[in-house]
Design a protein around this motif. Structure first.
Motif, PDB file in Angstrom:
ATOM      1  N   LYS A 401       2.263  -5.194  -0.383  1.00 43.76           N
ATOM      2  CA  LYS A 401       1.322  -4.176  -0.894  1.00 43.76           C
ATOM      3  C   LYS A 401       1.726  -2.781  -0.419  1.00 43.76           C
ATOM      4  N   HIS A 402       2.356  -2.706   0.736  1.00 41.47           N
ATOM      5  CA  HIS A 402       2.847  -1.410   1.222  1.00 41.47           C
ATOM      6  C   HIS A 402       4.024  -0.938   0.375  1.00 41.47           C
ATOM      7  N   ILE A 407      -0.028   0.721   0.423  1.00 35.22           N
ATOM      8  CA  ILE A 407      -1.094   0.330   1.346  1.00 35.22           C
ATOM      9  C   ILE A 407      -0.508   0.152   2.747  1.00 35.22           C
ATOM     10  N   CYS A 412      -5.256  -2.181   6.988  1.00 32.86           N
ATOM     11  CA  CYS A 412      -5.792  -3.090   5.973  1.00 32.86           C
ATOM     12  C   CYS A 412      -6.639  -4.163   6.644  1.00 32.86           C
ATOM     13  N   HIS A 484      -8.395   0.153   3.817  1.00 29.79           N
ATOM     14  CA  HIS A 484      -8.220  -0.734   2.672  1.00 29.79           C
ATOM     15  C   HIS A 484      -8.788  -2.106   3.022  1.00 29.79           C
TER      16      HIS A 484
END
Length: 667
Positions: A401-402, A407, A412, A484
């Motif tokens: 996701k990064h 993100i 997170c 997040h």
């Protein structure tokens, strides 16, 4: 010569004297024998009374040894219990755990007990021996996918079914075997609930084995479980079983003649119980369905005997009349019991509505999830620290996701407001420790409390890394403020009735939201307010493979799946398909995947190789089912060629994952 004559005279005189007094000698001998018999009889009677008053299984064995050569051998056999054999068929280990616990409880009663896996037992060679062994056989059996037995119990059940339906075995093949059955199932699977336990009970009965107590059924569905959880169901049954076992050891006979219909005992000695049956009618009525298979069979046979005589031969021409008689008798019984059943049903429904809803997390589930590192919140939510969060705290790389969306993994929070799910996927990385369900039936916590405790628990887990070698101070400070929330920890977050309020609270706290759903709740997808990114798991592209991989609870799972994809296409927000590739399961369905993509029109498609989470009794996946990264890349390239308007956008090799993006989106 004179000496010889004297000796002869002496013996002659003695013999003559004995002959003359023979009556007194016979009387003395008879008196002595009588005294010896009286002493032996008194001693035996005293020992018998002492052993009888003891009442434990060991003393019963002693009684049999003393009396085998005596006059009471038949009585000793009736009261004797040699031991208990506990057969279990387990997939996730629950039945095995129950079997071992039951064995320990039986041993504490000074009885030998043995827990035996059905997979290690040959019924063809050994089961018939139990008809004369005077053991009690207990069957703890779980119902697995599609109402089938577990892998370890498959052969045992197959053999037992064939024996019950094979005329060569005979109807009395297992006559003398005494047994009890406890089934493990989940009432969410309506069509297959405790099928295996019911079948084993019926097959044993068909072979003339004798129940020592009513079959019981444990329910994993907390909302419907009679005692609140399957563990509590088993504990309640175990207490009754141990009580019954002690009664058998004391020589108590079964108080019923066995000629019962619909729970109404017809034995002469049970007349007084009919009134108590009415008092306890509600509980017995609830158990009627559980015993329907057994009672229906015996009832129909009883009707046939009444119509044609116990030992009579039925002529084919008379078969129609006999069947009519049976149906008429059954209708009369239903009419007699109809009013009672209706009133009991209404009463039970009213009582159930009054009762407070149960919590989703049982004590056993709470213990299991806590051991796995979950921080549980309230009665149905949880949060856990991701390994990528720990990695980025140390200044290392982040998750996909990064790479894909920017993100930051150390900021997170991985959470869920619902631990329950509507699928039991073969690749579930939680090994099916979470509950399952098709609708919300549990006690509900408020979203404000869930979010507050989720943030607090997340921060407490982050604090554990303070001062740890390698942890970056600046990243540690940033991690204390989550930016997040990945609503993909476990379960189905969209099932939570207040999911919209929960997501709104996240956004009010400046926390973005990625929500993942398994495409079984189309209406909830339509009613869901916008999240930062909405995921749908597309684990297969055909009805057959989806059923095999996701093992959904819904009967109409495929239509729900398609409707969910259609609902996704209607959402005015960022949407994502998540494809999990399982080698030899779903990697050869490229054209079907392309058709599903045109149906849902997602903005992004994440394609990821399945992650092997270790050996699990709930799944037969191995490392051989994990595709190499090169294989995932090749699959994505071929898929991209089939879906115009999409292109490969990004890659995260460590996660064995690639991203396909619509050309309208430029990262």
């Amino acid at each position: 010569l004179d000496v010889s004559m004297d000796t002869w005279n002496f013996f002659y005189t003695c013999l003559v004297s004995l002959w003359l007094h023979r009556f007194y000698i016979y009387s003395a001998a008879a008196f002595g024998i009588s005294i010896w018999i009286v002493i032996q009889f008194t001693t035996t009677k005293t020992k018998k009374k002492g052993e009888k008053s003891n009442g434990n299984p060991a003393s019963s064995e002693g009684i049999e040894d003393k009396l085998v050569n005596g006059y009471a051998t038949l009585q000793a056999k009736e009261v004797y219990v040699a031991g208990v054999k506990i057969f279990y068929g387990s997939q996730t280990g629950t039945a095995k755990r129950f079997a071992k616990g039951l064995a320990e409880a039986v041993i504490s009663l000074n009885l030998p007990a043995e827990a035996i896996s059905m997979g290690d037992y040959d019924p063809d060679d050994c089961l018939s021996e139990e008809t004369t062994s005077r053991n009690i056989c207990v069957f703890l059996v779980a119902t697995y996918t599609d109402g089938q037995p577990t892998e370890s119990a498959a052969w045992f059940c197959k053999w037992l079914e064939e024996a019950a339906n094979d005329f060569r075995f005979g109807k009395t093949y297992l006559k003398g075997l005494r047994y009890a059955v406890f089934g493990l199932g989940n009432s969410v699977y309506v069509d297959h609930y405790n099928t295996v336990g019911r079948n084993i009970d019926r097959w044993l009965w068909m072979l003339s084995a004798s129940r020592i107590m009513t079959r019981a059924e444990g329910d994993c569905n907390v909302a419907q479980s009679k005692h609140g959880s399957i563990e509590a169901d088993f504990e309640a049954w175990r207490a009754k079983f141990l009580s019954r076992l002690q009664a058998l050891c004391r020589g108590e006979k079964k108080p019923c003649s066995g000629k019962c219909k619909k729970g109404k005992c017809k034995s002469p000695g049970k007349q007084n119980k009919e009134s108590s049956d009415l008092e306890h009618g509600a509980s017995e009525y609830e158990n009627t369905e559980a015993e329907e298979l057994f009672e229906t069979s015996s009832e129909e046979e009883a009707d046939a005997e009444e119509a044609g005589g116990t030992n009579s031969v039925i002529d084919v021409e008379d078969l129609g009349d006999i069947m009519s008689h049976m149906k008429k008798a059954k209708r009369e019984r239903e009419l007699e019991e109809g009013d009672v059943g209706t009133s009991l049903t209404r009463e039970n429904a009213g009582r159930k509505e009054e009762n407070e809803k149960r919590e989703m997390i049982t004590p056993a589930l709470r213990e299991a999830l806590t051991k796995q590192g979950y921080r549980l919140i309230g009665s149905h939510s949880g949060v856990k620290l991701c390994r990528w969060t720990k990695s980025m705290l140390r200044g290392r790389g982040g998750c996909y996701k990064h790479t894909f969306y920017g993100i930051e993994s150390h900021r997170c929070m991985e959470a869920t407001p619902s631990l329950a799910c509507a699928n039991k996927c073969v690749f579930c990385w939680r090994h099916h420790t979470n509950p399952v369900g098709t609708e919300w039936r549990w006690k509900m916590d408020q979203p404000e409390m869930i979010l507050q405790e989720a943030i607090e628990n997340h921060q407490n887990m982050i604090k554990q890394f303070k001062g740890v070698s390698g942890v970056k101070a600046d990243r540690f400070e940033e991690a204390m403020t989550a930016k997040h929330c990945a609503l993909s920890l476990v379960g189905e977050p969209i099932m939570y009735p207040e999911i919209n309020r929960f997501v709104k609270l996240l956004h009010q706290h400046s926390i973005s939201s990625f929500l993942v759903t398994n495409a079984q709740f189309p209406d909830e997808i339509r009613n869901l307010e916008p999240v930062t990114q909405l995921y749908v798991s597309v684990d297969a592209s055909t009805k057959e493979s989806l059923k095999r991989i996701d093992r959904p609870l819904f009967k109409d799972f495929w239509q729900r799946f398609l409707d969910s994809l259609k609902a996704l296409s209607e959402k005015q927000q960022r949407t994502v398909y998540r494809l999990t590739l399982v080698k030899a399961w779903n990697v050869d369905e490229l054209k079907a995947y392309a058709d599903l993509i045109s149906l849902g029109k997602p903005d992004f498609i994440e394609v990821k190789g399945v992650t092997y989470c270790g050996e699990s009794s709930a799944s037969n996946l191995t490392m051989a089912n994990v595709p190499w990264h090169e294989e995932v890349v090749r699959f994505v390239q071929e898929l991209a060629d089939l879906i115009p308007g999409y292109e490969i956008a990004c890659e995260h090799e460590h996660s064995n994952c690639l991203l396909i993006a619509h050309k309208k989106v430029r990262l």
